[in-house]
Design an enzyme around this catalytic site. Structure first.
Site, PDB file in Angstrom:
ATOM      1  N   GLU A 169      -5.345  -8.466   0.956  1.00 30.33           N
ATOM      2  CA  GLU A 169      -5.850  -8.349   1.863  1.00 30.33           C
ATOM      3  C   GLU A 169      -7.445  -7.936   1.843  1.00 30.33           C
ATOM      4  OE1 GLU A 169      -4.226  -4.826   4.318  1.00 30.33           O
ATOM      5  OE2 GLU A 169      -2.346  -5.635   3.981  1.00 30.33           O
ATOM      6  N   GLU A 172       0.825  -1.154   0.074  1.00 31.42           N
ATOM      7  CA  GLU A 172       0.003  -0.041   0.003  1.00 31.42           C
ATOM      8  C   GLU A 172       0.719   1.195  -0.163  1.00 31.42           C
ATOM      9  OE1 GLU A 172      -3.065   0.106   2.740  1.00 31.42           O
ATOM     10  OE2 GLU A 172      -4.066  -1.529   1.960  1.00 31.42           O
TER      11      GLU A 172
HETATM   12  C1  GBH Z   1      -4.684  -1.960   5.252  1.00 31.85           C
HETATM   13  O1  GBH Z   1      -4.763  -0.732   5.025  1.00 31.85           O
HETATM   14  C2  GBH Z   1      -3.109  -2.189   5.979  1.00 31.85           C
HETATM   15  O2  GBH Z   1      -2.284  -2.844   4.918  1.00 31.85           O
HETATM   16  C3  GBH Z   1      -3.078  -3.011   7.180  1.00 31.85           C
HETATM   17  O3  GBH Z   1      -1.908  -2.971   7.673  1.00 31.85           O
HETATM   18  C4  GBH Z   1      -4.272  -2.421   7.995  1.00 31.85           C
HETATM   19  O4  GBH Z   1      -4.173  -3.094   9.326  1.00 31.85           O
HETATM   20  C5  GBH Z   1      -5.439  -2.753   7.435  1.00 31.85           C
HETATM   21  O5  GBH Z   1      -5.585  -2.145   6.198  1.00 31.85           O
HETATM   22  C6  GBH Z   1      -6.693  -2.605   8.216  1.00 31.85           C
HETATM   23  O6  GBH Z   1      -6.747  -0.935   8.315  1.00 31.85           O
HETATM   24  O7  GBH Z   1      -8.760   8.333   4.697  1.00 31.85           O
HETATM   25  O8  GBH Z   1     -10.585   7.421   5.957  1.00 31.85           O
HETATM   26  O9  GBH Z   1      -9.586   6.077   4.251  1.00 31.85           O
HETATM   27  C7  GBH Z   1      -6.260  -0.410   4.830  1.00 31.85           C
HETATM   28  C8  GBH Z   1      -6.552   1.053   3.834  1.00 31.85           C
HETATM   29  C9  GBH Z   1      -6.027   3.185   3.931  1.00 31.85           C
HETATM   30  C10 GBH Z   1      -7.250   2.258   5.556  1.00 31.85           C
HETATM   31  C11 GBH Z   1      -6.180   4.385   4.728  1.00 31.85           C
HETATM   32  C12 GBH Z   1      -7.434   3.504   6.634  1.00 31.85           C
HETATM   33  C13 GBH Z   1      -7.237   5.920   6.463  1.00 31.85           C
HETATM   34  C14 GBH Z   1      -8.443   6.464   6.735  1.00 31.85           C
HETATM   35  N1  GBH Z   1      -6.510   2.033   4.917  1.00 31.85           N
HETATM   36  N2  GBH Z   1      -7.217   4.566   5.504  1.00 31.85           N
HETATM   37  S1  GBH Z   1      -9.421   7.102   5.127  1.00 31.85           S
END
Ligand code: GBH
Length: 485
Positions: free
Chosen positions: A391, A200
């Site tokens: 994922e 990511e």
């Molecule tokens: C993944 O990210 C990660 O790879 C992993 O480490 C993590 O534990 C898992 O998902 C669960 O979160 O701007 O409102 O979207 C997931 C994608 C992108 C989710 C950024 C959270 C931030 C909030 N992530 N997002 S928002």
């Protein structure tokens, strides 16, 4: 829990009604669904985790510090002031955790390697003990018939690189990543046949170095120009890693990346909107997947960036687009619903209603169709031949009941719906080879600390006791049947 009425029972009942019913088209159709919910033969079922989120053992076997050690020890950055010092203690409990994977019936496991375990200072001399833990883990996985899929970078940059050169702001971090990748490949690809370079990139760049709504380490808020340069360096780091793995890894090692692809779902599935979602997929991923799969930045991306565009050379674009074997997609939600538009770019991104539903994490919108459209569009737009869902999963407000059970019906609902859409994709021939559920066990969920639980197994962070949730049983049954039940 055994169901009283299975599809088979219904089909059998219909046939038992008599010869007339059995020979009618209706009755024959009723027999079909048992196989119509299947996944392809040989489909890979796994779980996924990452190093800093589960390992703990931060001072063991010569590990250096990462930007996440620093960030999580900065007061008020993490919910509940939690940190990953112990996390799920996987460093010490990996054998027990492999047994949990085996109990699910999974045959693959995606984990990440902590760069600061291998190169405590980011560059220079490798720590001689740095790979010992991963050697033990890989051997334990293989002894249990579980194929290791290793990710080289899941956000835990050596702190030394952040201090010395501003981390990914520097081209030298991309080069250091390539060196680290080559070293790991030379040591592990005798047993690890599949490697993901970077997890990511958009997430750790936008939230770690940019002003995203959520903050990740190193917690900087840089300008668009500097962010675009970082994007370019990360893509370059990926490309250098691909080349280093090809050069130093065992022949036949498969390489890809795990991307938080910006999923663009047609609002209503008309031909015009579907076309618009394909165009949007290309443009909305322009700084990441598009650059990597096409070896160029799109005209719209460069025009939009204007004077903030990254500085790059043709040679660097060639490295960035080094051929890869598969694309990993992390899919949690639809990023956008899209419709066709008269605007010159051909698509419009629709606003989300405030009532759009989400899971326990506020950001985690429920849109199972993303699990169909993301791989379908990636395969269509770039002719990608092999995709993994690297994922997918959800947080839930899991409660341990008085009798010890954890009845996470919301997680089962989420998984069932997303997997139904994945099955729709595979049944249409979208080349998805496998699926990694996020996550095997509850873990350190970055800025949310230990508050948001994503595991199929509950972890009591005081005692480190693991307990299967009902979703673990759901997943086990699905894997056993290779079909939705
Ligand atoms: C993944 O990210 C990660 O790879 C992993 O480490 C993590 O534990 C898992 O998902 C669960 O979160 O701007 O409102 O979207 C997931 C994608 C992108 C989710 C950024 C959270 C931030 C909030 N992530 N997002 S928002």
């Amino acid at each position: 829990m055994a169901s009283i009425f299975t599809r088979r029972d219904f089909a059998g009942g219909a046939l038992a009604l008599g010869a007339a019913a059995a020979s009618s088209p209706m009755a024959l159709a009723a027999v079909e669904p048992a196989s119509a919910s299947s996944f392809p033969k040989g489909f890979v079922w796994g779980t996924a985790t990452s190093a800093y989120q589960i390992e703990g053992g931060v001072n063991e076997e010569g590990r250096g510090r990462s930007i996440w050690d620093t960030y999580s020890h900065t007061p008020s950055k993490i919910h509940g002031n939690a940190n990953g010092d112990r996390a799920s203690d996987h460093f010490h409990r990996y054998k027990e955790d492999v047994a949990l994977m085996k109990a699910l019936g999974t045959t693959a496991y995606r984990f990440s390697i902590a760069w600061p375990r291998v190169f405590p200072d980011g560059t220079g001399a490798a720590n001689p003990q740095g790979l010992d833990f991963y050697n033990r883990l890989i051997d334990e996985l293989l002894a249990n018939g579980i194929e290791p899929f290793a990710t080289l970078y899941h956000w835990d940059l050596p702190q030394a690189l952040q201090d010395r050169m501003g981390g990914w702001e520097s081209l030298d971090t991309a080069k250091a990543f390539g060196d680290y990748a080559g070293y790991v490949a030379s040591r592990l690809t005798d047993r690890v046949r599949n490697v993901f370079t970077i997890n990511e990139s958009s997430t750790f760049i936008d939230f770690g170095y940019g002003a995203g709504p959520v903050e990740l380490a190193p917690g900087l808020k840089l300008s668009q120009a500097r962010l675009n340069q970082i994007r370019h360096h990360v893509a370059l780091g990926h490309g250098l890693a691909v080349q280093a793995i090809r050069a130093q890894g065992r022949t036949g090692t498969k390489v890809g990346l795990a991307e938080n692809v910006v999923s663009c779902v047609p609002a209503i599935e008309t031909a015009e909107n579907i076309r618009a979602s394909e165009i949007a997929t290309r443009e909305m991923n322009a700084g990441y997947l598009t650059a990597i799969l096409e070896g160029k930045y799109t005209d719209a991306f460069l025009a939009y960036a204007g004077k903030n565009a990254p500085r790059f050379t043709a040679e660097e674009l060639k490295i960035i687009s080094s051929p890869i074997d598969f694309v990993g997609l992390n899919i949690y939600m639809p990023q956008h619903y899209v419709s066709a538009s008269d605007h010159p770019n051909g698509f419009s991104l629709l606003p989300f209603p405030t009532s759009f539903p989400h899971m326990a994490s506020d950001w985690l919108r429920i849109g199972p169709e993303a699990m169909y459209w993301a791989p379908r569009n990636v395969a269509k737009v770039w002719d990608v031949k092999q995709i993994y869902i690297s994922e997918n999963g959800t947080s839930a407000a899991d409660k341990v009941l008085a009798d010890g059970r954890i009845i996470d019906l919301d997680r089962i609902m989420y998984l069932r719906n997303y997997l139904t859409q994945l099955q729709r994709a595979t049944s249409e021939g979208v080349p998805v080879a496998g699926y990694f559920q996020w996550s095997l066990i509850d873990n350190f969920e970055w800025s949310d600390g230990l508050d948001k639980r994503f595991g199929l197994y509950h972890v009591d962070f005081e005692t480190q006791k693991r307990t299967p949730k009902l979703s673990a049983e759901f997943y086990r049954q699905l894997i056993a049947a290779n079909a939705l039940k």
